[in-house]
Design a protein around this motif. Structure first.
Motif, PDB file in Angstrom:
ATOM      1  N   GLY A 100      -5.527   8.048  -2.026  1.00  0.00           N
ATOM      2  CA  GLY A 100      -4.278   8.194  -1.584  1.00  0.00           C
ATOM      3  C   GLY A 100      -3.261   7.996  -2.590  1.00  0.00           C
ATOM      4  N   SER A 101      -2.079   8.281  -2.191  1.00  0.00           N
ATOM      5  CA  SER A 101      -0.980   7.992  -3.377  1.00  0.00           C
ATOM      6  C   SER A 101      -0.721   6.634  -3.528  1.00  0.00           C
ATOM      7  CB  SER A 101       0.141   8.813  -3.093  1.00  0.00           C
ATOM      8  OG  SER A 101       0.619   8.651  -1.883  1.00  0.00           O
ATOM      9  N   ASN A 102      -1.141   5.654  -2.513  1.00  0.00           N
ATOM     10  CA  ASN A 102      -1.092   4.266  -2.925  1.00  0.00           C
ATOM     11  C   ASN A 102      -1.793   3.701  -3.928  1.00  0.00           C
ATOM     12  OD1 ASN A 102      -0.348   2.160  -0.148  1.00  0.00           O
ATOM     13  ND2 ASN A 102      -0.478   4.343   0.343  1.00  0.00           N
ATOM     14  N   PHE A 126       9.485   2.007   0.874  1.00  0.00           N
ATOM     15  CA  PHE A 126       7.934   1.880   1.159  1.00  0.00           C
ATOM     16  C   PHE A 126       7.492   0.433   0.894  1.00  0.00           C
ATOM     17  CE2 PHE A 126       3.751   3.766   0.521  1.00  0.00           C
ATOM     18  CZ  PHE A 126       3.454   3.758   1.856  1.00  0.00           C
ATOM     19  N   ALA A 176      11.358   6.791  -2.951  1.00  0.00           N
ATOM     20  CA  ALA A 176      10.615   7.707  -2.263  1.00  0.00           C
ATOM     21  C   ALA A 176      11.876   8.832  -1.833  1.00  0.00           C
ATOM     22  CB  ALA A 176       9.911   7.130  -0.992  1.00  0.00           C
ATOM     23  N   ASN A 180      10.448   6.617   3.380  1.00  0.00           N
ATOM     24  CA  ASN A 180       9.921   5.795   4.495  1.00  0.00           C
ATOM     25  C   ASN A 180      10.004   4.238   4.351  1.00  0.00           C
ATOM     26  OD1 ASN A 180       8.082   4.963   6.363  1.00  0.00           O
ATOM     27  ND2 ASN A 180       6.291   5.154   5.258  1.00  0.00           N
ATOM     28  N   ASP A 207       8.258   9.363  -5.338  1.00  0.00           N
ATOM     29  CA  ASP A 207       7.281   9.168  -4.367  1.00  0.00           C
ATOM     30  C   ASP A 207       7.539  10.431  -3.249  1.00  0.00           C
ATOM     31  OD1 ASP A 207       5.783   8.941  -2.037  1.00  0.00           O
ATOM     32  OD2 ASP A 207       5.738   6.686  -2.035  1.00  0.00           O
ATOM     33  N   ALA A 209       5.713  11.810  -1.157  1.00  0.00           N
ATOM     34  CA  ALA A 209       5.003  11.839   0.226  1.00  0.00           C
ATOM     35  C   ALA A 209       5.267  12.898   1.390  1.00  0.00           C
ATOM     36  CB  ALA A 209       4.752  10.436   0.987  1.00  0.00           C
ATOM     37  N   THR A 242       0.747  13.431  -1.765  1.00  0.00           N
ATOM     38  CA  THR A 242      -0.346  12.958  -0.844  1.00  0.00           C
ATOM     39  C   THR A 242      -1.066  14.073  -0.003  1.00  0.00           C
ATOM     40  OG1 THR A 242      -1.036  11.325   0.828  1.00  0.00           O
ATOM     41  CG2 THR A 242       1.277  12.136   0.893  1.00  0.00           C
TER      42      THR A 242
END
Ligand code: PLP
Length: 394
Positions: A100-102, A126, A176, A180, A207, A209, A242
């Motif tokens: 995951g990009s986490n 985020f 991001a 988000n 980010d 995503a 992601t």
């Protein structure tokens, strides 16, 4: 308290101080659990920005071969990195894969943050930025966002203030685009000006995503910045993407980051050798090439987003501008109440507020854009929930 509970508590106090004070990420209830609790059968989950069309069909086909489950995955991710390199015209040495990009956000934090350093990010960013930062003992410098009354980008990142917040101890900036949980974005000119203002030794984690959801013409016209273009120009930009969102592979946990090979090499040092599993590697490679599915997902999302924004305007509910696959809307009641009411109708959304970095959005809920039928259903449930809350409030 039992002997073993006492022992457990003692051990908890032995954890690092900065770990003890982290407020954990709040995980939504699983669908099965909600169904059981409320005696419901048809649950609609629009809480985590997953793709309502499911996974790319090519990815699903790629998952059918399970012969090598006993073999460790390719820890170097040779095939997937090769596919990413070809798709985005990047050198494989400048690509790293994550669970995951986490995972990649964590790796950036682990490689660049420590007690005495800080990470700069916007309010309403985020939630993982704060968690990844705090877990290293570094300080989170949360910069107030643009005001709720801002004419074009309420709650958006204030890049001028963020640049000013960078100090001698800053090692990382998280941003991001689109963001988000707000959906807000920074445009190409703003982002370029920001990057010019950031000292070159500060790593900017961009980010992306949700970037695949942005209208392709916005990129072509230079209205929306492409992180990969900026990363060529600014070696301190690390772009994360992601497979969890438009590619529809959230369950498999796979993402990638693109940047200067020298930076990627540092993240690679703190990466688990087999951080991405074999099925994820295969499915992601197939999904990357499924242009038809990506295009269809983007088109259906754009139509759904337009529909939802118009529906909220009709209801006089203020939405935060969004270019992503969700919309965040002010519902006029504490988000938790609206969440509970919708849950009883079998609709799961994301209530905001309740965390330090989302203070000020306590009456906002975030709704993932669904299919046309799903969008109708959530609106219908929301109308009923708000009518009920209004009648109780009288
Ligand atoms: C969903 C999301 C991600 C993706 O997380 P994964 O670990 O790749 O599933 C990353 N950043 C933001 C801002 C997101 O909303």
């Amino acid at each position: 308290m039992s002997q073993s509970e006492l022992h457990g508590q003692k051990l908890a106090t032995q954890a690092l101080d900065y770990v003890q004070v982290i407020s954990p990420y709040v995980i939504g209830k699983p669908i099965d659990e909600v169904a059981r609790e409320f005696g419901l059968t048809d649950i609609l989950k629009l809480a985590s920005n997953e793709n309502p069309l499911g996974a790319s069909p090519s990815a699903r086909r790629a998952l059918q071969d399970l012969t090598d489950l006993h073999i460790y995955p390719d820890g170097g991710g040779f095939a997937l990195k090769g596919a990413i390199a070809r798709a985005f015209d990047w050198v494989p040495a400048g690509i790293i894969l994550g669970n995951g990009s986490n995972d990649l956000l964590e790796l950036a934090a682990r490689a660049y943050l420590a007690p005495g350093r800080n990470a700069v990010f916007s309010a309403y960013a985020f939630a993982v930025y704060a968690l990844a930062t705090q877990a290293t003992g570094a300080r989170a410098k949360i910069v107030p966002a643009l005001p709720a009354t801002h004419p074009t980008m309420p709650y958006g990142a204030d890049l001028t203030a963020m640049a000013a917040a960078i100090d001698a101890q800053t090692s990382v900036v998280f941003l991001a685009n689109p963001n988000n949980p707000t959906g807000t974005w920074v445009d190409a000119a703003q982002l370029r000006a920001f990057l010019n203002a950031v000292p070159p030794h500060v790593l900017v984690v961009l980010d992306e995503a949700y970037s695949e959801y942005v209208d392709r013409c916005w990129y072509a016209d230079g209205r929306f910045p492409d992180g990969l273009v900026l990363a060529r120009e600014f070696p301190n930009v690390l772009v994360t993407r992601t497979f969890s969102k438009i590619y529809g592979l959230a369950a498999l946990r796979v993402g990638f980051a693109v940047g200067a090979p020298e930076v990627i090499a540092m993240l690679d040092r703190v990466r688990q050798p087999f951080n991405v599993n074999s099925l994820a590697l295969k499915a992601a490679e197939a999904a990357l090439g499924d242009h038809e599915f990506i295009e269809r997902s983007r088109r259906i999302n754009a139509a759904g987003l337009e529909f939802m924004v118009a529906a909220f305007a009709k209801r006089n509910l203020a939405v935060i501008p969004s270019l992503a696959n969700f919309v965040t809307v002010a519902v006029g009641f504490p988000a938790g109440l609206v969440f509970d009411a919708l849950l009883k109708a079998g609709v799961i959304i994301r209530p905001l507020g309740g965390r330090v970095d989302t203070g000020g959005l306590s009456c906002h809920i975030r709704i993932t854009i669904g299919t046309a039928a799903q969008n109708e259903r959530v609106l219908d449930a929301l109308d009923k929930a708000l009518a009920q809350l209004r009648s109780e409030a009288r």
